[in-house]
Scaffold this active site. Structure first.
Site, mmCIF file in Angstrom:
data_model
loop_
_atom_site.group_PDB
_atom_site.id
_atom_site.type_symbol
_atom_site.label_atom_id
_atom_site.label_comp_id
_atom_site.label_asym_id
_atom_site.label_seq_id
_atom_site.Cartn_x
_atom_site.Cartn_y
_atom_site.Cartn_z
ATOM 1 C CB CYS A 120 -8.836 -4.329 1.099
ATOM 2 S SG CYS A 120 -7.309 -5.006 0.518
ATOM 3 C CB THR A 124 -0.942 -0.013 1.228
ATOM 4 O OG1 THR A 124 -1.764 -1.176 1.149
ATOM 5 C CG2 THR A 124 -1.803 1.233 1.285
HETATM 6 C C1 LIG Z 1 -2.077 -7.094 -1.032
HETATM 7 C C2 LIG Z 1 -1.974 -6.162 -2.148
HETATM 8 C C3 LIG Z 1 -1.578 -4.833 -1.954
HETATM 9 C C4 LIG Z 1 -1.339 -4.252 -0.589
HETATM 10 O O1 LIG Z 1 -0.164 -4.716 0.012
HETATM 11 P P1 LIG Z 1 0.012 -4.565 1.593
HETATM 12 O O2 LIG Z 1 1.434 -4.954 1.830
HETATM 13 O O3 LIG Z 1 -0.960 -5.515 2.207
HETATM 14 O O4 LIG Z 1 -0.247 -3.139 1.926
HETATM 15 C C5 LIG Z 1 -1.439 -4.022 -3.054
HETATM 16 N N1 LIG Z 1 -1.676 -4.492 -4.284
HETATM 17 C C6 LIG Z 1 -2.056 -5.747 -4.523
HETATM 18 C C7 LIG Z 1 -2.267 -6.203 -5.926
HETATM 19 C C8 LIG Z 1 -2.227 -6.626 -3.465
HETATM 20 O O5 LIG Z 1 -2.623 -7.873 -3.707
#
Ligand SMILES: *Cc1c(COP(=O)(O)O)cnc(C)c1O
Length: 396
Positions: free
Chosen positions: A325, A72
């Site tokens: 999410c 993120t």
């Molecule tokens: C899980 C995910 C994120 C977010 O990553 P985090 O480390 O959980 O913040 C962003 N993009 C995609 C495609 C994801 O699958």
């Protein structure tokens, strides 16, 4: 009860090698990587080794890797960082309608701040047409952001072609590769990206740590201000155990990658094929060829996804309706609606995502319990009864 984990796109188990590699940095080697004494040097050496391990996996230079708190943050840093560093008065961003919320919601916030954003649509297969991206480019375009593999469908985007287009038009190119790193080859040179986001916990590393690849020469405005860590790209005392875990996860992800892709792909195919042959009114969403070997998204008509996930959980099988999410929200998946699913179809779609530790027994257990769960849920659906009866009648 037997427990089967088929939600590896939400998060993965920390690999034992990763846990072992992290342990010393949670115990004896607790130094601050910026300190000049022995403790600090131990931590610094570990951070730099991880940077090299990650750079090797991506075919990047270690100086082009900045550690972050996860996918993120890396996505936010890329979008806000490029747009805010751009000197042009009018700014335009191109992305797609199927991005992760970390990109999509950053883009929406930029829109509120006066940035023009084009959300390029995708084909019904879930694949972006590079020609659509090229058509959207204008004189004020500062960044193109297209994800590598989609988290809900597993669909792999034609980044090489988009990268070529971005270079031709002299526009920065970012990709959210959180779902692809460690699962398929990811090479920043052949993809032609300037920025690439990744996250440790999606590749059997720990949560709360990730990285951003930033091609040499790319001008970014940082998101936060503080110390001079990470070449002024990301202030704050380094998460040394997390970074060590990410480095180790990257190292083992690169080992026997082709072989692992093949074996997990065979398990995914077994799951998918046997579901399709044993359950009526089921269909796979997304491109079946351009796809991660770990993921399948299956629509079971006449069921409601949340109910299915709960019923499978009672049998010990963890799967999901899509992005973790957005679990708990009543909105249908923006990815499935973008590929043309109706609200009903989106709501009856289930994602099964496999990982390094998925076994044949896991798949066979899932196949044993799944048809009964679908049948039980459908027996409660008035729509199903009507349709199934009329289909039988037309067959007779
Ligand atoms: C899980 C995910 C994120 C977010 O990553 P985090 O480390 O959980 O913040 C962003 N993009 C995609 C495609 C994801 O699958």
């Amino acid at each position: 009860m037997r427990r089967v984990y088929l939600d590896n796109n939400a998060t993965t188990a920390v690999a034992p090698e990763v846990f072992e590699a992290m342990k010393p940095y949670l115990q004896d080697d607790y130094g601050n990587a910026s300190s000049i004494h022995w403790y600090g040097q131990r931590a610094r050496a570990a951070v730099e080794q991880s940077r090299e391990q990650l750079a090797r996996l991506l075919n990047a230079r270690s100086s082009e890797i900045a550690f972050t708190s996860g996918g993120t943050e890396s996505d936010n840093q890329s979008l806000f960082g490029i747009v805010q560093a751009s000197k042009s008065e009018k700014k335009h961003l191109i992305t797609t309608s199927i991005e992760h919320s970390a990109v999509l919601h950053s883009a929406r916030e930029l829109e509120k701040r006066g940035v023009r954003v084009t959300y390029v649509p995708v084909r019904s297969s879930g694949v972006v047409d590079p020609a659509e991206v090229e058509k959207a480019i204008g004189p004020d375009t500062v960044l193109i952001s297209v994800m590598h593999a989609n988290n809900e469908l597993g669909t792999i985007q034609p980044l090489e072609e988009i990268g070529r287009i971005a270079r031709e038009h002299d526009v920065y190119f970012h990709t959210d590769a959180v779902q692809s790193v460690g699962k398929i080859p990811v090479d920043v040179e052949s993809l032609g990206v300037d920025l690439l986001s990744l996250s440790a916990h999606k590749l059997h590393g720990p949560k709360g740590v990730g990285a951003l690849y930033v091609r040499k020469g790319t001008i970014l405005r940082p998101l936060m201000y503080g110390g001079h860590h990470e070449r002024d790209r990301r202030p704050g005392t380094e998460n040394v155990p997390g970074i060590v875990g990410l480095g180790k996860a990257a190292e083992i992800a690169g080992e026997r990658l082709a072989e692992r892709m093949h074996s997990v792909g065979a398990l995914r195919d077994r799951l998918e094929e046997q579901i399709l042959s044993s359950v009526p009114y089921a269909a796979v969403s997304g491109d079946k060829l351009r796809r991660l070997p770990t993921t399948t998204n299956i629509r079971f008509d006449y069921i409601e996804g949340e109910g299915f996930v709960i019923a499978m959980d009672l049998k010990g099988v963890a799967c999901s309706t899509g992005a973790a999410c957005s679990s708990g929200s009543v909105e249908p998946s923006h990815v499935l609606t973008a590929i043309g699913c109706t609200f009903e179809q989106a709501r009856s779609s289930i994602r099964f995502s496999l990982g390094r530790f998925t076994t044949l027994e896991d798949i066979d257990y899932t196949l044993e319990v799944l048809p009964g769960v679908v049948e039980q849920l459908r027996s409660l659906s008035p729509h199903y009864k009507k349709n199934a009866v009329s289909t039988q009648a037309s067959r007779a």
